[in-house]
Design an enzyme around this catalytic site. Structure first.
Site, PDB file in Angstrom:
ATOM      1  N   HIS A  66       0.860  -1.187   0.000  1.00  0.00           N
ATOM      2  CA  HIS A  66       0.000   0.000   0.000  1.00  0.00           C
ATOM      3  C   HIS A  66       0.895   1.235   0.000  1.00  0.00           C
ATOM      4  O   HIS A  66       1.838   1.340   0.793  1.00  0.00           O
ATOM      5  CB  HIS A  66      -0.884  -0.055   1.250  1.00  0.00           C
TER       6      HIS A  66
ATOM      7  N   TYR B 115      -6.103   9.155   1.799  1.00  0.00           N
ATOM      8  CA  TYR B 115      -6.208   9.724   3.142  1.00  0.00           C
ATOM      9  C   TYR B 115      -4.976  10.582   3.413  1.00  0.00           C
ATOM     10  O   TYR B 115      -3.929  10.430   2.783  1.00  0.00           O
ATOM     11  CB  TYR B 115      -6.377   8.630   4.209  1.00  0.00           C
TER      12      TYR B 115
ATOM     13  N   ASP C 235     -28.687 -21.022  16.416  1.00  0.00           N
ATOM     14  CA  ASP C 235     -29.941 -21.751  16.571  1.00  0.00           C
ATOM     15  C   ASP C 235     -29.942 -22.884  15.553  1.00  0.00           C
ATOM     16  O   ASP C 235     -29.404 -22.773  14.458  1.00  0.00           O
ATOM     17  CB  ASP C 235     -31.166 -20.843  16.427  1.00  0.00           C
TER      18      ASP C 235
END
Length: 818
Positions: free
Chosen positions: A229, A260, A550
């Site tokens: 990156h 960013y 469940d």
């Protein structure tokens, strides 16, 4: 805890990055002292992902679990300091929108923040400019400001936690390269290094992108893909001259361009996800000294690729004009870890007991993950739901190296994408298909994906049926994605005639052996001591009474049961606890299932079989072996859509014949194929819970509305003692059915719910109830009476809803029991 030294278990953690240091601190805080942390590089910055991490901590995520991890990380790192320097700068976070789609997404993210308890607000472009004066306000439509987010000093936070753990007895050994994992009788016994062997009752791989390397030594699959990156720092900016603090402005995201930004005193650091994926072979990453000898600053820092950076640099200069007069001073391609679904890999391996993974964890979530894993190891369970992170969650078909590489690379691409909750992966598809796949394609099935399976959500062949419907409310652009009004027609056909549903992807386990009944009685909450032919809805609980899953359990013979389960974690849980005289195996891929449901279901099925499918001869929640046409089936009279019908199971090789037999016989009854979109609508009208969405092990049966599946009068079962205590007091929260007041309004799930003007809970499942003419939403809320009014926040708009009695449809069950 299963160990020969249970009072003082010996723990070896492999990796002293932020994850290993955080875990050592959390374990020692809980009283475990014999902790050894092994690191192949030099401390305090050993050269893994932690050593180059830019430290961004944005707490808000669509995942409640990831948000909880990040919130704890902020809380903890805010309390840590080394030599008077804080380990966290709470400068806040600012996410920008430069497109209408992104601005809408920020409103949705603001909803997540409210749901999960993170402070945040949508702000104007002018306010964005105030918070980050260097941006060009003219290209910004608005932003999402989160004042409690900030910058973690990752290496410093690791040092602080290392020091705390050391004070309590842990030891950290650098320059120790792991060369092997020893085991005996299916349990880990020691870690071998180039400088000695370390005995262990528990080994935790917190090796980051080296996780697959350590996993191979242990014989444990680690589905993790490292990728590089890009990160760069500019030269000094006059606009930031004289900055005393390392950072004073919020960390900035320009997600429309996969970028960013953060301050480094008078420079700006920039990270980009805009470039092509750069996968890295974890087995080829150099150790620390070899990396340095090859002019790499650290093993995780690869050379900067200028050609990948160029487009992003232009995007940076467009947003921040001050960058037009400067250049990049330094950059590198930093390696970090991705999984096929972007979530961490946590938990104890089934292949090797005592071998744990704490992998694919970013700095953002590190302290929270460490706390959860430490609780899991010490107490046997974490205090928050971890099902999204459990290493058992992947199917075998999702664990091949090529799949992990392809999906991990795609996760990198999608880090900042606007993703719809129903959006399926694009590749590799199709991966898993039912025996009916060819027929489904002929009927124009629109497939989404889950667990690798192609799942029809509606069928274009049913489009003509829409003309006969009452007008279906138009949807907004977001809720209209991966939806069609055809789902309403399929739901109507199920309520009025009969429909075929492909239930093949639902997991099926076979439990056999002399001890099968006793084992299942102990593991589950309901009473299974019934004659063969009985089907029982029951729960898997943990020791604290939380709902792990469940199940639907059919007793097919004295010592043979078929269990309808939810995930690979259920298989893992049962296998771990099964005694020697019980065999548990997954039979899903070798079998298939068709749900035949609707008021004409018996008219369709009975002429095809000599067996009695009448109500008297084949009661509700019963099972029998039968033949439908030429096909042997296991038929179970169950219905998750609230209509008469059966689940018909057969082997995969006979599945297509079963489909064709039912389809041909059903033509005279107006049979349709129906998809998951209609199914979800119908099951919510009946109030049937979806485990992992509506309830998890954070919830007990009584507040989740499934207390009817608990038999406290039977012999001891897992979680029984905890439920005795829980049942002494009334629940303070409930899974609550809501009906939206506006017949045209729709929500999708995870939206915040406001009571008396304040956030009070969040939506779990939601779908338009075509029979009811209202959207149905279930939400975790304080206990409220039926008729109480609430508001659901959807893209910033408050939509009125009313608490309803359940079940909303056919409360006397007359349609199912006929």
């Amino acid at each position: 805890m299963s160990s020969t030294t249970e009072s003082r278990p010996r723990v070896v953690i492999v990796g002293a990055g932020i994850m290993g240091c955080s875990l050592a601190d959390e374990l020692t805080a809980r009283g475990w002292r014999d902790i050894t942390v092994l690191e192949q590089g030099p401390l305090p910055a050993p050269g893994g992902s932690t050593s180059h991490a830019p430290g961004l901590v944005f707490q808000t995520s669509p995942s409640k679990t990831l948000t909880a991890f990040a919130r704890y990380t902020v809380e903890k790192f805010n309390s840590l300091a080394v030599d008077g320097v804080s380990c966290f700068d709470q400068v806040g976070g600012l996410e920008l929108a430069t497109t209408a789609e992104r601005l809408a997404d920020l409103h949705r993210r603001a909803g997540y923040a409210t749901s999960w308890g993170v402070r945040g607000e949508i702000v104007s472009a002018a306010r964005c400019k105030e918070l980050w004066p260097l941006i060009d306000e003219s290209v910004v439509l608005g932003g999402f400001h989160t004042p409690d987010d900030g910058l973690a000093r990752a290496v410093l936070a690791a040092r602080a936690q290392q020091a705390r753990a050391t004070e309590k007895g842990a030891r950290f050994l650098d320059r120790h390269t792991v060369t092997g994992i020893e085991r005996e009788n299916g349990r880990v016994t020691a870690v071998v290094t180039d400088r000695g062997t370390f005995l262990a009752d528990h080994v935790v791989s917190a090796a980051g992108f080296w996780g697959p390397v350590i996993g191979r030594m242990a014989g444990v699959d680690v589905p993790l893909q490292p990728l590089a990156h890009q990160y760069a720092r500019t030269k000094r900016l006059p606009e930031l001259a004289g900055a005393r603090a390392e950072a004073s402005k919020p960390i900035l995201r320009h997600q429309d361009r996969d970028l960013y930004f953060r301050e480094h005193h008078d420079r700006v650091g920039i990270g980009s996800y805009a470039h092509k994926p750069l996968p890295v072979d974890p087995f080829a990453i150099l150790p620390y000294d070899e990396a340095r000898a090859n002019d790499m600053e650290m093993p995780s820092s690869f050379p900067f690729t200028d050609e990948d950076w160029a487009p992003s640099w232009e995007d940076c200069r467009e947003l921040i004009p001050a960058l037009r007069d400067t250049e990049i001073e330094e950059g590198f391609n930093g390696v970090f870890s991705f999984t096929p679904d972007g979530m961490p890999l946590l938990g104890e391996s089934r292949q090797l007991r005592g071998f744990w993974l704490a992998e694919a964890v970013w700095v953002t979530h590190s302290a929270g993950v460490a706390k959860a894993v430490a609780e899991w190891m010490v107490d046997g369970r974490a205090s928050i739901d971890l099902h999204e992170c459990e290493l058992t969650r992947f199917e075998e078909a999702q664990r091949s190296p090529s799949y992990v590489r392809e999906r991990g690379s795609r996760q990198f691409v999608e880090v900042y994408d606007v993703l719809h909750p129903l959006q399926p992966m694009e590749q590799p598809r199709p991966l898993r298909v039912s025996p009916f796949y060819a027929r489904q394609r002929e009927l124009g099935a629109r497939f989404l994906e889950g667990g690798g399976w192609e799942r029809p959500h509606w069928y274009e062949a049913n489009a003509p049926l829409v003309d006969a419907l009452a007008p279906v409310p138009e949807r907004d652009a977001w809720s209209a994605r991966y939806w069609s009004p055809i789902a309403a027609a399929e739901a109507k056909a199920t309520r009025e005639r009969v429909a075929l549903y492909d239930m093949t992807p639902l997991r099926r386990l076979e439990v056999t052996g002399p001890g099968a009944l006793g084992f299942l009685q102990h593991m589950t909450s309901n009473n299974l001591r019934k004659k063969p032919g009985a089907v029982t809805y029951t729960l898997l609980l943990d020791e604290a009474g939380g709902v792990r899953s469940d199940l639907t359990v059919a007793r097919l013979a004295v010592d043979r049961f078929q269990v309808g389960a939810n995930s690979p974690a259920d298989l893992d849980w049962l296998t771990r606890h099964a005694p020697d005289d019980v065999h548990v195996r997954d039979i899903t891929s070798g079998t298939c299932c068709i749900g035949v449901w609707g008021p004409l279901a018996r008219d369709l099925v009975q002429p095809l079989t000599r067996d009695d499918f009448s109500h008297e001869g084949f009661g509700y929640f019963r099972a029998k072996e039968a033949h439908v046409g030429h096909v042997p089936v296991t038929a179970m009279r169950l219905s998750y859509v609230g209509e008469l019908g059966w689940e018909l199971y057969t082997s995969a090789d006979l599945g297509l014949r079963l489909w064709d037999t039912l389809w041909e016989a059903g033509r005279e009854h107006g049979v349709v194929a129906a998809g998951r979109s209609a199914f979800n609508s119908l099951r919510l009208e009946k109030g049937y819970r979806a485990w992992g969405v509506d309830m998890t092990d954070e919830h007990n049966p009584y507040e989740a509305g499934v207390g009817f599946a608990v038999r406290m009068d039977k012999d001891g079962f897992v979680g029984q003692e905890a439920l005795r205590e829980i049942s002494r007091s009334e629940p303070t929260r409930r899974l609550t059915p809501l009906l939206l007041d506006d017949p045209a309004a729709v929500v999708l799930g995870k939206e915040p719910v406001h009571v008396d003007g304040a956030p009070a809970g969040y939506v779990t499942s939601a779908s338009y109830g075509y029979t009811l003419g209202r959207c149905v939403a279930y939400a975790w809320l304080p206990v409220l009476p039926a008729g109480a009014g609430v508001h659901i926040e959807y893209f910033g708009e408050k939509i009125r809803a009313t608490v309803a009695d359940e079940p909303l449809f056919d409360p006397k069950m007359t349609r199912i029991r006929r």
